[in-house]
Design an enzyme around this catalytic site. Structure first.
Site, PDB file in Angstrom:
ATOM      1  N   ARG A 202      75.849  40.560  41.855  1.00  0.00           N
ATOM      2  CA  ARG A 202      75.436  39.203  42.235  1.00  0.00           C
ATOM      3  C   ARG A 202      75.963  38.867  43.628  1.00  0.00           C
ATOM      4  O   ARG A 202      75.332  38.133  44.381  1.00  0.00           O
ATOM      5  CB  ARG A 202      75.939  38.184  41.203  1.00  0.00           C
ATOM      6  CG  ARG A 202      75.278  38.363  39.852  1.00  0.00           C
ATOM      7  CD  ARG A 202      75.648  37.272  38.869  1.00  0.00           C
ATOM      8  NE  ARG A 202      75.074  37.606  37.580  1.00  0.00           N
ATOM      9  CZ  ARG A 202      75.790  38.026  36.526  1.00  0.00           C
ATOM     10  NH1 ARG A 202      77.105  38.111  36.593  1.00  0.00           N
ATOM     11  NH2 ARG A 202      75.180  38.342  35.407  1.00  0.00           N
TER      12      ARG A 202
ATOM     13  N   ASP B  92      61.944  32.837  33.230  1.00  0.00           N
ATOM     14  CA  ASP B  92      62.387  33.516  32.010  1.00  0.00           C
ATOM     15  C   ASP B  92      61.516  33.043  30.860  1.00  0.00           C
ATOM     16  O   ASP B  92      61.071  31.892  30.832  1.00  0.00           O
ATOM     17  CB  ASP B  92      63.867  33.234  31.702  1.00  0.00           C
ATOM     18  CG  ASP B  92      64.466  34.295  30.780  1.00  0.00           C
ATOM     19  OD1 ASP B  92      65.161  35.195  31.273  1.00  0.00           O
ATOM     20  OD2 ASP B  92      64.200  34.228  29.557  1.00  0.00           O
TER      21      ASP B  92
ATOM     22  N   ASN C   7      56.071  33.945  30.910  1.00  0.00           N
ATOM     23  CA  ASN C   7      56.130  35.401  30.773  1.00  0.00           C
ATOM     24  C   ASN C   7      56.101  35.993  32.188  1.00  0.00           C
ATOM     25  O   ASN C   7      55.110  35.861  32.909  1.00  0.00           O
ATOM     26  CB  ASN C   7      54.931  35.884  29.956  1.00  0.00           C
ATOM     27  CG  ASN C   7      55.008  37.375  29.684  1.00  0.00           C
ATOM     28  OD1 ASN C   7      55.537  38.146  30.504  1.00  0.00           O
ATOM     29  ND2 ASN C   7      54.500  37.775  28.549  1.00  0.00           N
TER      30      ASN C   7
ATOM     31  N   CYS D 133      68.677  48.215  32.985  1.00  0.00           N
ATOM     32  CA  CYS D 133      69.838  48.418  32.105  1.00  0.00           C
ATOM     33  C   CYS D 133      69.503  49.383  30.963  1.00  0.00           C
ATOM     34  O   CYS D 133      70.237  49.493  30.000  1.00  0.00           O
ATOM     35  CB  CYS D 133      70.339  47.084  31.566  1.00  0.00           C
ATOM     36  SG  CYS D 133      69.102  46.184  30.636  1.00  0.00           S
TER      37      CYS D 133
HETATM   38  N1  SAH Z   1      69.607  38.361  35.312  1.00  0.00           N
HETATM   39  C1  SAH Z   1      70.253  37.872  34.114  1.00  0.00           C
HETATM   40  C2  SAH Z   1      70.076  38.765  32.903  1.00  0.00           C
HETATM   41  C3  SAH Z   1      68.656  38.975  32.489  1.00  0.00           C
HETATM   42  S1  SAH Z   1      68.539  39.582  30.860  1.00  0.00           S
HETATM   43  C4  SAH Z   1      71.742  37.695  34.372  1.00  0.00           C
HETATM   44  O1  SAH Z   1      72.256  38.298  35.305  1.00  0.00           O
HETATM   45  O2  SAH Z   1      72.374  36.970  33.618  1.00  0.00           O
HETATM   46  C5  SAH Z   1      66.813  39.709  30.658  1.00  0.00           C
HETATM   47  C6  SAH Z   1      66.101  38.389  30.484  1.00  0.00           C
HETATM   48  O3  SAH Z   1      64.704  38.678  30.423  1.00  0.00           O
HETATM   49  C7  SAH Z   1      66.421  37.629  29.232  1.00  0.00           C
HETATM   50  O4  SAH Z   1      66.895  36.348  29.561  1.00  0.00           O
HETATM   51  C8  SAH Z   1      65.087  37.504  28.476  1.00  0.00           C
HETATM   52  O5  SAH Z   1      64.894  36.217  27.888  1.00  0.00           O
HETATM   53  C9  SAH Z   1      64.107  37.690  29.598  1.00  0.00           C
HETATM   54  N2  SAH Z   1      62.777  38.178  29.212  1.00  0.00           N
HETATM   55  C10 SAH Z   1      62.433  39.101  28.288  1.00  0.00           C
HETATM   56  N3  SAH Z   1      61.097  39.291  28.296  1.00  0.00           N
HETATM   57  C11 SAH Z   1      60.597  38.467  29.245  1.00  0.00           C
HETATM   58  C12 SAH Z   1      59.299  38.197  29.738  1.00  0.00           C
HETATM   59  N4  SAH Z   1      58.234  38.833  29.238  1.00  0.00           N
HETATM   60  N5  SAH Z   1      59.154  37.308  30.721  1.00  0.00           N
HETATM   61  C13 SAH Z   1      60.218  36.659  31.234  1.00  0.00           C
HETATM   62  N6  SAH Z   1      61.456  36.861  30.810  1.00  0.00           N
HETATM   63  C14 SAH Z   1      61.663  37.760  29.828  1.00  0.00           C
END
Ligand code: SAH
Length: 422
Positions: A239, A277, A305, A366
């Site tokens: 970050r 999200d 989405n 990840c």
């Molecule tokens: N960048 C964040 C972590 C992301 S985790 C951090 O550093 O804290 C992945 C995220 O993707 C989750 O919050 C999940 O809700 C979201 N996610 C999963 N499928 C998704 C989709 N189709 N569209 C948007 N978000 C999605």
């Protein structure tokens, strides 16, 4: 599945043996630690020190082993390999806790391991928040403990470690005098071990919405209802890595969860930030986090989405200075790696198209089955299809509180790449 069925035709069961131990003034029967013997040909993984022993790597197991109990592992010619816990219901039959024959696996063993884990983090400069225990890499297989200042979240992901939960809680209490400990065992992987999914307090109840500090920002973490342990500590350093490229930039962050990257972008001087999200709850928290830092005028969030949004907006020709992608893991099984790679290619291709010439793509994966090389190769393929040239700014893994042990592939899981898109 019964134990014998697992080993049909392969594993001979030995008679349980007992030895005499003097206890106080009298002699008492104490059961000897059960033993497991490996096949004659040992996998390179075990030789290399990896703590997992799969059922098909074992030739013989003592009779009446107790699921979740401690066993000693030996080679076929009776050389000591290590001590660990066994679960005949799991494909990973034994997970080793130590290679030291003289070690006793008891409460103080876990206290010692946790103390070492904390000392290691302190040497690396951690003071408040960190992954205190990163499973195998801290020689505590299947145990995760995240430290959020005075609060702790734990996950015991296998039967053998789950049994030691009281010892682990006690050790945390002795080492930290925590304000609270919460269990986030609401994870499907526990079912492979015959364990229920559950979550709840391991100390007196407390307000599970806490505020942590990271890189000078304040962020709210919901330990009870957040994803995984509530917060993704693994991206802590990454970050900070966006600091210079977001200055004065219009930033798009997809898969933003509670907006940690996005709040950082605004804090580091972005002109505007839009986070996406699919989870309404995540977006609400992301807005809250922006406000906590006085950045609500810069950050905007939409619950959509992201796959659809990236596709549609790249077609429409929208442009940003910086696009950040941090999707959830795409697969957990080897059989679907190709599909996962296609998914990474697709979103990164869309992401790149949304970047102005000379801007930056910040992209993560990840999925631990996708190696760093595979990830870089996939991004390159996406660039080719998007007809864009990339210049790598930085390529990192997870923060150092999630140490990597080479050859223990599940410890090297996070890929974080910043590229300039020309
Ligand atoms: N960048 C964040 C972590 C992301 S985790 C951090 O550093 O804290 C992945 C995220 O993707 C989750 O919050 C999940 O809700 C979201 N996610 C999963 N499928 C998704 C989709 N189709 N569209 C948007 N978000 C999605």
């Amino acid at each position: 599945m019964s134990y014998k069925n697992l080993y049909t035709g392969r594993v001979a069961l030995r008679q349980g043996k007992f030895s005499l131990f003097p206890v106080g003034d009298s002699l008492t029967f104490a059961p000897m630690t059960k033993k497991v013997y490996l096949n004659k040909k040992i996998s390179r993984r075990i030789e290399g020190g990896h703590p997992w022993i799969f059922a098909n790597e074992v030739n013989m197991v003592d009779e009446d082993v107790e699921a979740g109990g401690i066993v000693e592992v030996y080679t076929h010619d009776k050389k000591f390999v290590g001590k660990g816990y066994i679960n005949p219901q799991s494909q990973i039959l034994v997970r080793l806790l130590t290679r030291d024959k003289s070690a006793t696996i008891d409460e103080s063993f876990f206290y010692g391991r946790l103390k070492e884990a904390w000392e290691y983090r302190q040497r690396l400069g951690y003071t408040e928040n960190c992954r205190l225990v990163f499973g195998e890499a801290d020689f505590l297989p299947a145990l995760i403990i995240d430290k959020f200042n005075d609060y702790f979240v734990i996950q015991t992901l296998s039967l053998g470690i789950d049994r030691w939960k009281p010892a682990i809680v006690k050790a945390l209490e002795q080492l930290f005098q925590p304000k609270g400990i919460y269990e986030r065992n609401d994870v499907p992987v526990r079912e492979l071990e015959g364990l229920p999914q559950q979550k709840g307090f391991l100390t007196a109840p407390f307000d599970t919405r806490i505020v942590i500090r990271e890189n000078g920002l304040q962020l709210q973490v919901d330990l009870e209802n957040g994803q995984k342990t509530g917060y993704f500590l693994d991206q802590h350093d990454n970050r900070r890595a966006i600091r210079h490229i977001v200055k004065g930039a219009d930033v798009l962050g997809a898969f933003c969860y509670t907006g940690s990257f996005e709040t950082h972008a605004a804090y580091y001087g972005a002109k505007s930030v839009l986070g996406l999200d699919i989870s309404e709850n995540a977006v609400l928290q992301a807005r809250h986090n922006a406000a906590l830092n006085g950045l609500e005028g810069i950050c905007r969030y939409e619950a959509v989405n992201a796959f659809d949004a990236l596709k549609q907006w790249s077609r429409e020709g929208r442009q940003y200075d910086v696009v950040m992608l941090d999707p959830p893991a795409f697969t957990k099984s080897r059989g679907t790696i190709e599909k996962a790679l296609t998914g990474y290619k697709e979103i990164n291709l869309r992401g790149m198209k949304l970047v102005k010439k000379g801007g930056f793509l910040v992209t993560s994966s990840c999925t631990n089955l996708v190696s760093p090389e595979m990830f870089l190769e996939t991004i390159q393929q996406a660039a080719k299809d998007a007809r864009r040239q990339l210049r790598q700014v930085s390529f990192q893994a997870q923060a150092s509180d999630h140490p990597i042990i080479q050859g223990w592939e599940n410890t090297n899981y996070l890929k974080f790449l910043i590229v300039q898109v020309l």
